[in-house]
Design a protein around this motif. Sequence first.
Motif, PDB file in Angstrom:
ATOM      1  N   PRO A   1       0.731  -1.251  -0.159  1.00  0.00           N
ATOM      2  CA  PRO A   1      -0.020   0.098   0.113  1.00  0.00           C
ATOM      3  C   PRO A   1       0.726   1.314   0.060  1.00  0.00           C
ATOM      4  CG  PRO A   1       0.017  -1.063   2.015  1.00  0.00           C
ATOM      5  CD  PRO A   1       0.523  -2.039   1.066  1.00  0.00           C
ATOM      6  N   ASP A   2       2.027   1.314   0.569  1.00  0.00           N
ATOM      7  CA  ASP A   2       2.782   2.606   0.719  1.00  0.00           C
ATOM      8  C   ASP A   2       3.722   2.627  -0.537  1.00  0.00           C
ATOM      9  OD1 ASP A   2       1.847   3.003   3.312  1.00  0.00           O
ATOM     10  OD2 ASP A   2       3.354   1.863   4.350  1.00  0.00           O
ATOM     11  N   ASP A   3       3.676   1.686  -1.337  1.00  0.00           N
ATOM     12  CA  ASP A   3       4.809   2.104  -2.586  1.00  0.00           C
ATOM     13  C   ASP A   3       4.394   1.177  -3.737  1.00  0.00           C
ATOM     14  OD1 ASP A   3       5.580  -0.568  -1.226  1.00  0.00           O
ATOM     15  OD2 ASP A   3       7.973   0.010  -1.475  1.00  0.00           O
ATOM     16  N   ALA A   4       3.291   1.248  -3.908  1.00  0.00           N
ATOM     17  CA  ALA A   4       2.430   0.219  -5.148  1.00  0.00           C
ATOM     18  C   ALA A   4       2.797   0.796  -6.364  1.00  0.00           C
ATOM     19  CB  ALA A   4       1.135   0.281  -5.015  1.00  0.00           C
ATOM     20  N   TRP A   5       3.080   0.104  -7.448  1.00  0.00           N
ATOM     21  CA  TRP A   5       3.478   0.400  -8.712  1.00  0.00           C
ATOM     22  C   TRP A   5       2.233   0.945  -9.381  1.00  0.00           C
ATOM     23  CZ3 TRP A   5       6.537  -3.305 -12.243  1.00  0.00           C
ATOM     24  CH2 TRP A   5       7.959  -3.418 -11.599  1.00  0.00           C
ATOM     25  N   SER A   6       2.358   2.107 -10.302  1.00  0.00           N
ATOM     26  CA  SER A   6       1.058   2.592 -10.999  1.00  0.00           C
ATOM     27  C   SER A   6       0.813   1.511 -11.978  1.00  0.00           C
ATOM     28  CB  SER A   6       1.335   3.890 -11.387  1.00  0.00           C
ATOM     29  OG  SER A   6       2.544   3.797 -12.423  1.00  0.00           O
ATOM     30  N   ARG A   7      -0.735   1.531 -12.782  1.00  0.00           N
ATOM     31  CA  ARG A   7      -0.938   1.185 -13.696  1.00  0.00           C
ATOM     32  C   ARG A   7      -0.033   1.507 -15.064  1.00  0.00           C
ATOM     33  NH1 ARG A   7      -5.785   2.168 -11.505  1.00  0.00           N
ATOM     34  NH2 ARG A   7      -7.196   0.452 -11.484  1.00  0.00           N
ATOM     35  N   GLY A   8       0.394   2.618 -14.917  1.00  0.00           N
ATOM     36  CA  GLY A   8       1.355   3.012 -16.106  1.00  0.00           C
ATOM     37  C   GLY A   8       2.960   2.255 -15.994  1.00  0.00           C
ATOM     38  N   MET A   9       3.147   2.086 -14.771  1.00  0.00           N
ATOM     39  CA  MET A   9       4.449   1.259 -14.476  1.00  0.00           C
ATOM     40  C   MET A   9       4.460  -0.150 -15.014  1.00  0.00           C
ATOM     41  SD  MET A   9       5.631   2.713 -10.915  1.00  0.00           S
ATOM     42  CE  MET A   9       7.209   1.874 -10.853  1.00  0.00           C
ATOM     43  N   PHE A  10       3.304  -0.887 -15.002  1.00  0.00           N
ATOM     44  CA  PHE A  10       2.917  -2.107 -15.381  1.00  0.00           C
ATOM     45  C   PHE A  10       2.939  -1.836 -16.956  1.00  0.00           C
ATOM     46  CE2 PHE A  10       1.784  -3.096 -11.131  1.00  0.00           C
ATOM     47  CZ  PHE A  10       2.446  -4.099 -10.656  1.00  0.00           C
ATOM     48  N   TRP A  11       2.218  -1.151 -17.560  1.00  0.00           N
ATOM     49  CA  TRP A  11       2.191  -0.942 -18.757  1.00  0.00           C
ATOM     50  C   TRP A  11       3.287  -0.706 -19.567  1.00  0.00           C
ATOM     51  CZ3 TRP A  11      -1.989  -1.521 -22.396  1.00  0.00           C
ATOM     52  CH2 TRP A  11      -2.941  -1.583 -21.862  1.00  0.00           C
ATOM     53  N   SER A  12       4.301   0.014 -18.869  1.00  0.00           N
ATOM     54  CA  SER A  12       5.603   0.189 -19.488  1.00  0.00           C
ATOM     55  C   SER A  12       6.331  -0.800 -19.556  1.00  0.00           C
ATOM     56  CB  SER A  12       6.312   1.472 -18.763  1.00  0.00           C
ATOM     57  OG  SER A  12       7.772   1.616 -18.937  1.00  0.00           O
TER      58      SER A  12
ATOM     59  N   PRO B   1      23.233 -12.618  -0.130  1.00  0.00           N
ATOM     60  CA  PRO B   1      23.181 -11.290   0.204  1.00  0.00           C
ATOM     61  C   PRO B   1      24.650 -10.616  -0.345  1.00  0.00           C
ATOM     62  CG  PRO B   1      22.953 -12.588   1.939  1.00  0.00           C
ATOM     63  CD  PRO B   1      22.946 -13.418   0.938  1.00  0.00           C
ATOM     64  N   ILE B   2      24.475  -9.479  -0.927  1.00  0.00           N
ATOM     65  CA  ILE B   2      25.785  -8.871  -1.255  1.00  0.00           C
ATOM     66  C   ILE B   2      26.102  -7.380  -0.789  1.00  0.00           C
ATOM     67  CG2 ILE B   2      26.161 -10.310  -3.319  1.00  0.00           C
ATOM     68  CD1 ILE B   2      25.263  -8.233  -5.202  1.00  0.00           C
ATOM     69  N   GLY B   3      24.929  -6.887  -0.313  1.00  0.00           N
ATOM     70  CA  GLY B   3      24.981  -5.516   0.013  1.00  0.00           C
ATOM     71  C   GLY B   3      23.459  -4.764   0.456  1.00  0.00           C
ATOM     72  N   PHE B   4      23.605  -3.711   0.698  1.00  0.00           N
ATOM     73  CA  PHE B   4      22.343  -2.857   1.228  1.00  0.00           C
ATOM     74  C   PHE B   4      22.386  -1.617   0.241  1.00  0.00           C
ATOM     75  CE2 PHE B   4      23.677  -5.225   4.715  1.00  0.00           C
ATOM     76  CZ  PHE B   4      22.528  -5.730   5.274  1.00  0.00           C
ATOM     77  N   ARG B   5      20.999  -1.386   0.230  1.00  0.00           N
ATOM     78  CA  ARG B   5      20.571   0.138  -0.287  1.00  0.00           C
ATOM     79  C   ARG B   5      19.743   0.817   0.890  1.00  0.00           C
ATOM     80  NH1 ARG B   5      20.486   0.059  -6.531  1.00  0.00           N
ATOM     81  NH2 ARG B   5      21.363  -2.219  -7.045  1.00  0.00           N
ATOM     82  N   ARG B   6      20.440   1.748   1.345  1.00  0.00           N
ATOM     83  CA  ARG B   6      19.880   2.281   2.595  1.00  0.00           C
ATOM     84  C   ARG B   6      18.713   3.274   1.861  1.00  0.00           C
ATOM     85  NH1 ARG B   6      22.061  -0.601   6.358  1.00  0.00           N
ATOM     86  NH2 ARG B   6      24.247  -0.810   6.156  1.00  0.00           N
ATOM     87  N   GLY B   7      17.542   3.291   2.885  1.00  0.00           N
ATOM     88  CA  GLY B   7      16.388   3.907   2.719  1.00  0.00           C
ATOM     89  C   GLY B   7      15.771   3.838   1.254  1.00  0.00           C
ATOM     90  N   TYR B   8      15.975   2.563   0.726  1.00  0.00           N
ATOM     91  CA  TYR B   8      15.583   2.126  -0.642  1.00  0.00           C
ATOM     92  C   TYR B   8      13.994   2.271  -0.395  1.00  0.00           C
ATOM     93  CZ  TYR B   8      15.135  -0.374  -4.952  1.00  0.00           C
ATOM     94  OH  TYR B   8      14.860  -0.920  -6.470  1.00  0.00           O
ATOM     95  N   TYR B   9      13.313   1.755   0.401  1.00  0.00           N
ATOM     96  CA  TYR B   9      11.830   1.772   0.291  1.00  0.00           C
ATOM     97  C   TYR B   9      11.203   2.888   0.967  1.00  0.00           C
ATOM     98  CZ  TYR B   9      12.175  -3.052  -1.421  1.00  0.00           C
ATOM     99  OH  TYR B   9      12.698  -4.228  -2.067  1.00  0.00           O
ATOM    100  N   GLN B  10      10.238   3.563   0.525  1.00  0.00           N
ATOM    101  CA  GLN B  10       9.811   4.799   0.962  1.00  0.00           C
ATOM    102  C   GLN B  10       7.995   4.387   1.009  1.00  0.00           C
ATOM    103  OE1 GLN B  10      11.337   7.318   2.342  1.00  0.00           O
ATOM    104  NE2 GLN B  10      13.344   6.073   1.749  1.00  0.00           N
ATOM    105  N   PRO B  11       7.318   5.239   1.862  1.00  0.00           N
ATOM    106  CA  PRO B  11       7.660   5.969   2.902  1.00  0.00           C
ATOM    107  C   PRO B  11       8.192   4.978   3.904  1.00  0.00           C
ATOM    108  CG  PRO B  11       5.368   5.791   2.789  1.00  0.00           C
ATOM    109  CD  PRO B  11       6.038   5.093   1.443  1.00  0.00           C
ATOM    110  N   GLY B  12       9.015   5.643   4.932  1.00  0.00           N
ATOM    111  CA  GLY B  12       9.462   4.693   6.138  1.00  0.00           C
ATOM    112  C   GLY B  12      10.887   4.347   5.916  1.00  0.00           C
ATOM    113  N   ASN B  13      11.761   4.610   4.922  1.00  0.00           N
ATOM    114  CA  ASN B  13      12.973   4.749   4.865  1.00  0.00           C
ATOM    115  C   ASN B  13      13.590   3.378   5.262  1.00  0.00           C
ATOM    116  OD1 ASN B  13      15.227   6.403   4.156  1.00  0.00           O
ATOM    117  ND2 ASN B  13      15.665   6.778   6.359  1.00  0.00           N
ATOM    118  N   VAL B  14      12.839   2.274   4.660  1.00  0.00           N
ATOM    119  CA  VAL B  14      13.467   1.083   5.059  1.00  0.00           C
ATOM    120  C   VAL B  14      14.532   0.585   4.120  1.00  0.00           C
ATOM    121  CG1 VAL B  14      12.830  -1.389   5.176  1.00  0.00           C
ATOM    122  CG2 VAL B  14      11.096   0.604   5.751  1.00  0.00           C
ATOM    123  N   ASP B  15      15.595  -0.190   4.475  1.00  0.00           N
ATOM    124  CA  ASP B  15      16.632  -0.515   3.855  1.00  0.00           C
ATOM    125  C   ASP B  15      16.375  -1.912   2.850  1.00  0.00           C
ATOM    126  OD1 ASP B  15      18.192   1.405   4.910  1.00  0.00           O
ATOM    127  OD2 ASP B  15      19.201  -0.011   6.184  1.00  0.00           O
TER     128      ASP B  15
END
Length: 168
Positions: free
Chosen positions: A18-29, A131-145
């Motif tokens: 719910p917080d970072d759902a793709w749009s319909r347009g992203m799926f179309w693309s 696992p090979i690494g992290f992306r800090r704050g990748y998922y928004q909102p919430g700043n989840v790694d």
Amino acid sequence: MRWWDIDAVFVLEKELFPDDAWSRGMFWSELAHARGPLATRRYVVAMDGDRLVGYAGLAASGAVPDSGFAAVADVQTIAVARDHWGTGLGARLLTDLLQAATAFECAEVMLEVRVDNTRAQKLYERFNFEPIGFRRGYYQPGNVDALVMRRTDPSTPASGVQGTEIHG
């Protein structure tokens, strides 16, 4: 996945992410790059009867001739309806994506997964992602790694789920 699946995919996408759902347009693309001789994407849906209960997508980037750079695939998304969790459907979707990575002649498959999504991490580990690494704050909102994982051999183990069809 076809264009007529996008509305059902979008409903499940909003329910699960719910917080970072793709749009319909992203799926179309993404689907615009999934057909024809120059396709670089593989998107599939899982059906339980007439109900869409899962979907998954992979993007491949090609090798650069004479550069030493091999083709790489990225798992873009995997989603399974909550009432199908624990049925093996996620493994079946991932198996399909790994088969596509092999068909795209990819030397490795990459993905990102939320650090707090241990269920998905366990699935990926069963398929030899490391696992090979992290992306800090990748998922928004919430700043989840995000935990970055890689599999260097995309050949796939046998896996399956009774009663659920996977459609490309």
